[in-house]
Design a protein around this motif. Sequence first.
Motif, PDB file in Angstrom:
ATOM      1  N   PHE A  75     -35.249  -3.811 -42.701  1.00 56.32           N
ATOM      2  CA  PHE A  75     -34.990  -4.802 -43.711  1.00 56.32           C
ATOM      3  C   PHE A  75     -35.640  -6.218 -43.235  1.00 56.32           C
ATOM      4  CE2 PHE A  75     -32.838  -8.542 -46.009  1.00 56.32           C
ATOM      5  CZ  PHE A  75     -33.055  -8.095 -47.143  1.00 56.32           C
ATOM      6  N   HIS A  76     -36.460  -6.761 -44.215  1.00 53.39           N
ATOM      7  CA  HIS A  76     -37.195  -7.605 -43.796  1.00 53.39           C
ATOM      8  C   HIS A  76     -37.080  -9.024 -45.043  1.00 53.39           C
ATOM      9  CE1 HIS A  76     -38.863  -6.080 -40.169  1.00 53.39           C
ATOM     10  NE2 HIS A  76     -39.222  -5.302 -40.874  1.00 53.39           N
ATOM     11  N   GLY A  77     -36.595  -8.718 -46.110  1.00 51.78           N
ATOM     12  CA  GLY A  77     -36.231  -9.718 -47.017  1.00 51.78           C
ATOM     13  C   GLY A  77     -36.852  -9.338 -48.475  1.00 51.78           C
ATOM     14  N   ILE A 116     -33.753 -12.106 -37.178  1.00 49.22           N
ATOM     15  CA  ILE A 116     -33.307 -12.826 -38.161  1.00 49.22           C
ATOM     16  C   ILE A 116     -31.547 -12.252 -38.192  1.00 49.22           C
ATOM     17  CG2 ILE A 116     -32.834 -13.296 -40.655  1.00 49.22           C
ATOM     18  CD1 ILE A 116     -35.964 -12.982 -40.634  1.00 49.22           C
ATOM     19  N   GLN A 117     -31.348 -11.174 -37.869  1.00 44.15           N
ATOM     20  CA  GLN A 117     -29.790 -10.893 -37.643  1.00 44.15           C
ATOM     21  C   GLN A 117     -29.556 -10.686 -36.254  1.00 44.15           C
ATOM     22  OE1 GLN A 117     -26.774  -7.698 -39.816  1.00 44.15           O
ATOM     23  NE2 GLN A 117     -28.540  -8.395 -40.613  1.00 44.15           N
ATOM     24  N   THR A 118     -30.272 -10.376 -35.283  1.00 41.50           N
ATOM     25  CA  THR A 118     -29.906 -10.218 -33.911  1.00 41.50           C
ATOM     26  C   THR A 118     -30.055 -11.432 -33.076  1.00 41.50           C
ATOM     27  OG1 THR A 118     -32.167  -9.438 -33.828  1.00 41.50           O
ATOM     28  CG2 THR A 118     -30.654  -7.661 -33.927  1.00 41.50           C
ATOM     29  N   ALA A 171     -33.324 -16.706 -38.124  1.00 37.87           N
ATOM     30  CA  ALA A 171     -32.531 -17.566 -39.454  1.00 37.87           C
ATOM     31  C   ALA A 171     -31.171 -17.501 -39.174  1.00 37.87           C
ATOM     32  CB  ALA A 171     -33.102 -16.750 -40.669  1.00 37.87           C
ATOM     33  N   LYS A 172     -30.582 -16.331 -39.981  1.00 34.58           N
ATOM     34  CA  LYS A 172     -29.101 -16.332 -40.073  1.00 34.58           C
ATOM     35  C   LYS A 172     -28.243 -17.262 -39.282  1.00 34.58           C
ATOM     36  CE  LYS A 172     -28.589 -11.901 -42.529  1.00 34.58           C
ATOM     37  NZ  LYS A 172     -29.788 -11.405 -42.678  1.00 34.58           N
ATOM     38  N   GLY A 173     -27.962 -16.638 -37.835  1.00 31.95           N
ATOM     39  CA  GLY A 173     -27.104 -17.490 -37.039  1.00 31.95           C
ATOM     40  C   GLY A 173     -27.652 -18.784 -36.436  1.00 31.95           C
ATOM     41  N   VAL A 203     -40.983  -4.952 -36.376  1.00 34.30           N
ATOM     42  CA  VAL A 203     -39.800  -4.361 -35.780  1.00 34.30           C
ATOM     43  C   VAL A 203     -38.556  -5.084 -36.072  1.00 34.30           C
ATOM     44  CG1 VAL A 203     -38.827  -3.237 -33.649  1.00 34.30           C
ATOM     45  CG2 VAL A 203     -41.227  -3.278 -34.070  1.00 34.30           C
ATOM     46  N   GLU A 204     -37.546  -4.509 -36.413  1.00 35.68           N
ATOM     47  CA  GLU A 204     -36.276  -4.851 -36.724  1.00 35.68           C
ATOM     48  C   GLU A 204     -35.407  -4.093 -35.445  1.00 35.68           C
ATOM     49  OE1 GLU A 204     -33.860  -3.871 -40.281  1.00 35.68           O
ATOM     50  OE2 GLU A 204     -32.358  -5.345 -39.669  1.00 35.68           O
ATOM     51  N   PRO A 205     -34.974  -5.009 -34.343  1.00 37.72           N
ATOM     52  CA  PRO A 205     -34.438  -4.355 -33.285  1.00 37.72           C
ATOM     53  C   PRO A 205     -33.228  -3.506 -33.347  1.00 37.72           C
ATOM     54  CG  PRO A 205     -34.485  -6.787 -32.987  1.00 37.72           C
ATOM     55  CD  PRO A 205     -35.076  -6.417 -34.549  1.00 37.72           C
ATOM     56  N   ASN A 255     -36.959 -22.038 -44.466  1.00 39.05           N
ATOM     57  CA  ASN A 255     -35.549 -22.182 -44.987  1.00 39.05           C
ATOM     58  C   ASN A 255     -34.671 -20.952 -45.103  1.00 39.05           C
ATOM     59  OD1 ASN A 255     -35.828 -25.214 -45.919  1.00 39.05           O
ATOM     60  ND2 ASN A 255     -37.563 -24.252 -46.870  1.00 39.05           N
ATOM     61  N   SER A 256     -35.011 -20.139 -44.894  1.00 41.20           N
ATOM     62  CA  SER A 256     -34.601 -18.578 -44.915  1.00 41.20           C
ATOM     63  C   SER A 256     -35.079 -17.745 -44.053  1.00 41.20           C
ATOM     64  CB  SER A 256     -34.321 -18.238 -46.332  1.00 41.20           C
ATOM     65  OG  SER A 256     -36.059 -17.875 -46.737  1.00 41.20           O
ATOM     66  N   GLY A 257     -34.362 -16.535 -43.942  1.00 38.63           N
ATOM     67  CA  GLY A 257     -35.226 -15.288 -43.198  1.00 38.63           C
ATOM     68  C   GLY A 257     -36.460 -15.006 -43.696  1.00 38.63           C
ATOM     69  N   ALA A 269     -39.275 -17.125 -43.094  1.00 41.18           N
ATOM     70  CA  ALA A 269     -39.793 -16.961 -41.470  1.00 41.18           C
ATOM     71  C   ALA A 269     -40.756 -15.645 -41.672  1.00 41.18           C
ATOM     72  CB  ALA A 269     -38.490 -16.849 -40.699  1.00 41.18           C
ATOM     73  N   ASN A 270     -40.173 -14.550 -42.200  1.00 37.63           N
ATOM     74  CA  ASN A 270     -40.960 -13.349 -42.216  1.00 37.63           C
ATOM     75  C   ASN A 270     -42.367 -13.591 -43.137  1.00 37.63           C
ATOM     76  OD1 ASN A 270     -39.635 -11.925 -40.524  1.00 37.63           O
ATOM     77  ND2 ASN A 270     -38.176 -10.926 -41.927  1.00 37.63           N
ATOM     78  N   GLU A 271     -42.193 -14.297 -44.195  1.00 36.54           N
ATOM     79  CA  GLU A 271     -43.310 -14.411 -44.860  1.00 36.54           C
ATOM     80  C   GLU A 271     -44.477 -15.073 -44.017  1.00 36.54           C
ATOM     81  OE1 GLU A 271     -44.578 -14.061 -47.964  1.00 36.54           O
ATOM     82  OE2 GLU A 271     -42.677 -13.157 -48.817  1.00 36.54           O
TER      83      GLU A 271
HETATM   84  C1  LIG Z   1     -30.947 -11.131 -43.575  1.00 37.15           C
HETATM   85  C2  LIG Z   1     -32.308 -10.640 -43.067  1.00 37.15           C
HETATM   86  C3  LIG Z   1     -33.506 -10.858 -43.461  1.00 37.15           C
HETATM   87  C4  LIG Z   1     -33.760 -11.842 -44.973  1.00 37.15           C
HETATM   88  O1  LIG Z   1     -33.243 -13.045 -44.601  1.00 37.15           O
HETATM   89  P1  LIG Z   1     -32.854 -14.041 -45.884  1.00 37.15           P
HETATM   90  O2  LIG Z   1     -32.346 -15.279 -45.138  1.00 37.15           O
HETATM   91  O3  LIG Z   1     -31.999 -13.368 -46.885  1.00 37.15           O
HETATM   92  O4  LIG Z   1     -34.060 -14.301 -46.622  1.00 37.15           O
HETATM   93  C5  LIG Z   1     -34.668 -10.504 -42.918  1.00 37.15           C
HETATM   94  N1  LIG Z   1     -34.546  -9.712 -41.935  1.00 37.15           N
HETATM   95  C6  LIG Z   1     -33.507  -9.203 -41.318  1.00 37.15           C
HETATM   96  C7  LIG Z   1     -33.372  -8.380 -40.264  1.00 37.15           C
HETATM   97  C8  LIG Z   1     -32.265  -9.776 -41.844  1.00 37.15           C
HETATM   98  O5  LIG Z   1     -30.821  -9.263 -41.471  1.00 37.15           O
END
Ligand SMILES: *Cc1c(COP(=O)(O)O)cnc(C)c1O
Length: 410
Positions: free
Chosen positions: A134-136, A220-222, A246-248, A184-186, A103-105, A108-110
């Motif tokens: 950043f991963h959460g 999640i953001q990209t 997640a996000k978009g 990795v966060e791209p 239900n969230s980013g 997904a990372n968990e």
């Molecule tokens: C926003 C974000 C998360 C966390 O997502 P949440 O929905 O706030 O838990 C994780 N990784 C990246 C790259 C993000 O931008």
Amino acid sequence: MTWQDDAGRDLVKSFGARMQMFVRGEGSYLWDADGKRYLDFLAGIAVDSLGHAHPVFVDAISTQAATLAHVSNYFATPPQLALAATLKRLAGTGDQGRVYFGNSGAEANEAAFKLARLHGGSERPRILALTDAFHGRTMGTLALTGKPYMQEPFLPMTPGVEFIDSTIEALEAAIDDRVAALFVEPVKGEAGVLPLPEGYLAAAREITERHGALLIIDEIQTGAGRTGEWFAFQHEGITPDAITVAKGIGGGFPIGALITFGAASDLFYPGTHGSTFGGNALGTAVAGAVLGEIERAELVRNAAERGAQLRAAIEAIDSDLIDGCRGSGLLIGVGLKHPVSKALVAAAQEHGLVINAPNDETIRLVPALTIGDVEIDEFIELFTASLRTVEDALVLDASTQLGASTEVPA
Ligand SMILES: *Cc1c(COP(=O)(O)O)cnc(C)c1O
């Protein structure tokens, strides 16, 4: 009593004071309770891909809510299966790919963290992640997030995670056959829209593969077209072992997913993970409709083209404050020569523009993927006016005080 009083009394203090209260949105615009209109170039932090109140989003929610919202993961539903197939197709997993819905980013990372542990077992206790990524905020994802100030109040962290610089040299130096995964966060969005070095993902793919470690990419953001490809890893033509989204994806409906490729798809077995809400019919119907509209309206291409147009227009602004643009597509970081981003965000809101400051010297722009000439022209006008406000305050400040302070007078 004002809404500020209510918010200050009733809401958790882990967020700072809310800057505005919005009551309505349409397309790239928001309205506050006084009827003032704002151009929204934050889009709920890269979430509202189609803008606000898009008819496709509204119709998907209404129709699915009136049909079937939730039955639990004891059962399948048509929108859930359709979304899983769509995500596999867009990510290019081929038949072997699988999708876990949360239900969230962070969720997904968990799931990705557990995937890494399942792959690692007792032979591979090490997990590598990038400094500043950043991963959460949950305890697992916080352990993956290389920001000491975020971790510090919550020590001890889940063990096993080591942070390395975002260079291939650092990866080569750190990796061995005891590493389960590299996260990795791209494009590091929260850190200030910092892209990885050119060629990093391709090299990281080769190195992780050589050592039998998973390459897990946090999209999640990209993801969902934000950077001008469906997913940022596709710019480098690689195949990761897993991505998180997640996000978009949900366009404003909370949903996240882990998408696995190849052999990583067989790591989870019954009982190893779950979620009550994850992947319910309502959320997956909405995300399916949002992705369908991104595809139909060619918004991935729009993100690439409007992103280039927006960056060029920003770089053409005559301002002593701007220090170039970073990022790709509609994930843009505007560098500032002075640490005045918070003042610029406040000035922008006065001018009717919503933007975000991930750090003191960066403005992050993540508008809806639907923006066109009208929104871009209006943005440039409002952003230029906001820059002027801050520049004038800086000059005033410098002339009235000993040395320039970074605060802009209220
Ligand atoms: C926003 C974000 C998360 C966390 O997502 P949440 O929905 O706030 O838990 C994780 N990784 C990246 C790259 C993000 O931008």
